[in-house]
Write a protein that holds these residues in place. Structure first.
Motif, PDB file in Angstrom:
ATOM      1  N   THR A 250      -6.982  -6.777   0.963  1.00 45.79           N
ATOM      2  CA  THR A 250      -6.228  -7.956   1.531  1.00 45.79           C
ATOM      3  C   THR A 250      -5.311  -7.619   2.646  1.00 45.79           C
ATOM      4  N   ALA A 251      -4.791  -8.357   3.374  1.00 48.82           N
ATOM      5  CA  ALA A 251      -3.626  -8.257   4.065  1.00 48.82           C
ATOM      6  C   ALA A 251      -2.648  -7.460   3.535  1.00 48.82           C
ATOM      7  N   ALA A 252      -2.076  -8.349   2.491  1.00 51.73           N
ATOM      8  CA  ALA A 252      -1.048  -7.789   1.892  1.00 51.73           C
ATOM      9  C   ALA A 252      -1.232  -6.441   1.055  1.00 51.73           C
ATOM     10  N   GLN A 253      -2.160  -6.054   0.718  1.00 59.56           N
ATOM     11  CA  GLN A 253      -2.388  -4.414   0.272  1.00 59.56           C
ATOM     12  C   GLN A 253      -2.522  -3.478   1.543  1.00 59.56           C
ATOM     13  N   LEU A 254      -2.736  -4.317   2.599  1.00 58.57           N
ATOM     14  CA  LEU A 254      -2.681  -3.174   3.808  1.00 58.57           C
ATOM     15  C   LEU A 254      -1.285  -2.893   4.320  1.00 58.57           C
ATOM     16  N   LEU A 255      -0.412  -4.094   3.964  1.00 59.72           N
ATOM     17  CA  LEU A 255       1.072  -3.703   4.385  1.00 59.72           C
ATOM     18  C   LEU A 255       1.482  -2.935   3.307  1.00 59.72           C
ATOM     19  N   ALA A 256       1.118  -2.612   2.171  1.00 62.86           N
ATOM     20  CA  ALA A 256       1.503  -1.933   1.105  1.00 62.86           C
ATOM     21  C   ALA A 256       1.144  -0.467   1.293  1.00 62.86           C
ATOM     22  N   ALA A 257       0.217  -0.089   2.171  1.00 56.71           N
ATOM     23  CA  ALA A 257      -0.522   1.131   2.157  1.00 56.71           C
ATOM     24  C   ALA A 257       0.371   2.355   2.394  1.00 56.71           C
ATOM     25  N   GLU A 258       0.064   3.267   1.390  1.00 64.09           N
ATOM     26  CA  GLU A 258       0.774   4.443   1.569  1.00 64.09           C
ATOM     27  C   GLU A 258       0.136   5.502   2.693  1.00 64.09           C
ATOM     28  N   PRO A 259       0.934   6.218   3.327  1.00 63.30           N
ATOM     29  CA  PRO A 259       0.507   7.038   4.565  1.00 63.30           C
ATOM     30  C   PRO A 259      -0.910   7.544   4.477  1.00 63.30           C
ATOM     31  N   VAL A 260      -1.565   7.893   3.313  1.00 68.85           N
ATOM     32  CA  VAL A 260      -3.023   8.429   3.551  1.00 68.85           C
ATOM     33  C   VAL A 260      -4.018   7.254   3.587  1.00 68.85           C
ATOM     34  N   HIS A 261      -3.393   6.085   3.293  1.00 71.65           N
ATOM     35  CA  HIS A 261      -4.297   4.918   3.292  1.00 71.65           C
ATOM     36  C   HIS A 261      -4.181   3.920   4.615  1.00 71.65           C
ATOM     37  N   ARG A 262      -3.424   4.506   5.565  1.00 70.43           N
ATOM     38  CA  ARG A 262      -3.115   3.580   6.817  1.00 70.43           C
ATOM     39  C   ARG A 262      -4.215   3.928   7.701  1.00 70.43           C
TER      40      ARG A 262
END
Length: 365
Positions: A250-262
């Motif tokens: 989701t968009a919210a989870q994208l905003l919460a992404a740690e560096p390796v998940h960006r």
């Protein structure tokens, strides 16, 4: 190539299907869900293919054979050959074959795709822990996988047989919603037998190696819907990525992404492959992107301006990711809008520093 620490989505003056020679596309949640094509997927892939981009389909789902997947894609209107499909069954079969003698029996907990991949590597799949087995491997077996198959895996692992898993995705998108994935079955075996399997699928290196060996890609772009497999795998492989919001994340989870998940780029769907991506610029205490300005004030992400929602999301990503890094840990970034879910670490689930709910609501995300 990816940055070691990405603080904002990247820009591309050229459409992505022109800037990269090969798209390494996830399937579930990207091209189809529950067997049906996702909106805009067929048309977008055809445009990319006709423009000369190679399309390779890279999936953690080990249930079906490449032949079956290629036939499914072709039936949806996406022409594909078996060689265009790379799955985690192939990656884990190669991993096992490198560690056990040729001709070894392997307890295979999964579907036809796993059994075919093992045979291609000169291994002999069996369905009983009582056989003289050199390894046990788990791959997604579909919603009808019998419970006793997991028991067989537990018996073998408990007595010390080397344990492998095609992937550990806890969930899988379906037409009806999010369902348990192979990772959930792996956790059942872990609960009864202890230990941890060697994992081949995304985001682990064996899957990236298998993909590059089979495609020969020089400028690959990973396209996926999951932060913790597709995007992390691209990061680990040092290649660029495009996250589409048609599957798990989701968009919210994208905003919460740690560096390796960006991800390098973000788009609503596969049409994002066919367009240039605007630059996100630092502006005072915030970030601008195509008519939007995002900043973090105290515990809240604030968004002003107007334009395309995805451009607003790109600006929000820059503000949230930068704020997280300035606070010293990406695990401090928000989750209020939508809660925690796949792709978020335990630390992220505990974090609640930034409230992005109002900003995302303004974008309709």
């Amino acid at each position: 190539m990816t940055d070691s620490v990405r603080t904002r989505p990247a820009a591309s003056a050229r459409p992505l299907h022109e800037a990269y020679d090969t798209a390494l596309l996830d399937l579930d949640g990207v091209v189809y869900a529950g067997g049906e094509a996702i909106e805009y997927a067929v048309e977008s892939l055809e445009v990319a293919r006709r423009a000369g981009m190679r399309l390779a389909y890279v999936t953690n789902n080990a249930l079906r054979t490449p032949q079956t997947v290629a036939e499914h894609l072709t039936g949806l209107g996406v022409p594909a050959q078996p060689d265009d499909v790379i799955n985690s069954a192939q990656a884990v079969a190669r991993l096992i074959a490198e560690q056990v003698p040729a001709g070894s029996q392997v307890l295979a907990i999964g579907g036809e795709g796993l059994w075919v991949a093992l045979r291609e590597r000169g291994l002999v799949p069996v369905d009983s822990a009582e056989a003289d087995i050199a390894a046990v491997v788990q791959g997604y077996g579909g919603p009808q996988q019998p419970w006793e198959r997991l028991a067989e895996a537990g018996y073998a692992v408990a007595r010390g047989v080397p344990w492998f898993a095609s992937n550990t995705d806890l969930t899988i998108p379906t037409a009806r919603g999010i369902a348990p994935g192979n990772g959930a079955a792996v956790e059942v075996v872990r609960f009864v037998a202890g230990g941890s399997p060697q994992v081949a699928g995304k985001p682990q290196p064996p899957m990236h190696r298998e993909t590059i060996l089979r495609t020969g890609a020089q400028r690959p772009l990973v396209v996926g819907d999951r932060l913790d497999t597709d995007i992390e795998g691209a990061h680990g492989g040092g290649v660029d990525s495009l996250l589409v919001l048609t599957g798990v994340t989701t968009a919210a989870q994208l905003l919460a992404a740690e560096p390796v998940h960006r991800p390098t780029f973000v788009a609503a769907d596969l049409r994002g492959m066919l367009v240039a991506h605007p630059e996100v610029r630092a502006s005072g205490d915030g970030f601008d992107c195509a008519g939007w300005t995002a900043r973090v004030r105290g515990a809240e992400a604030v968004l002003t301006g107007e334009g395309e929602p995805l451009d607003g999301l790109r600006a929000l990503c820059a503000a949230a990711w930068t704020a997280a890094d300035e606070q010293g840990a990406a695990s401090e970034v928000p989750r209020r809008a939508g809660g925690a879910g796949p792709g978020l670490s335990a630390a992220h689930r505990d974090g609640d520093r930034i409230d992005a709910e109002k900003a995302l609501a303004k974008l309709g995300l």
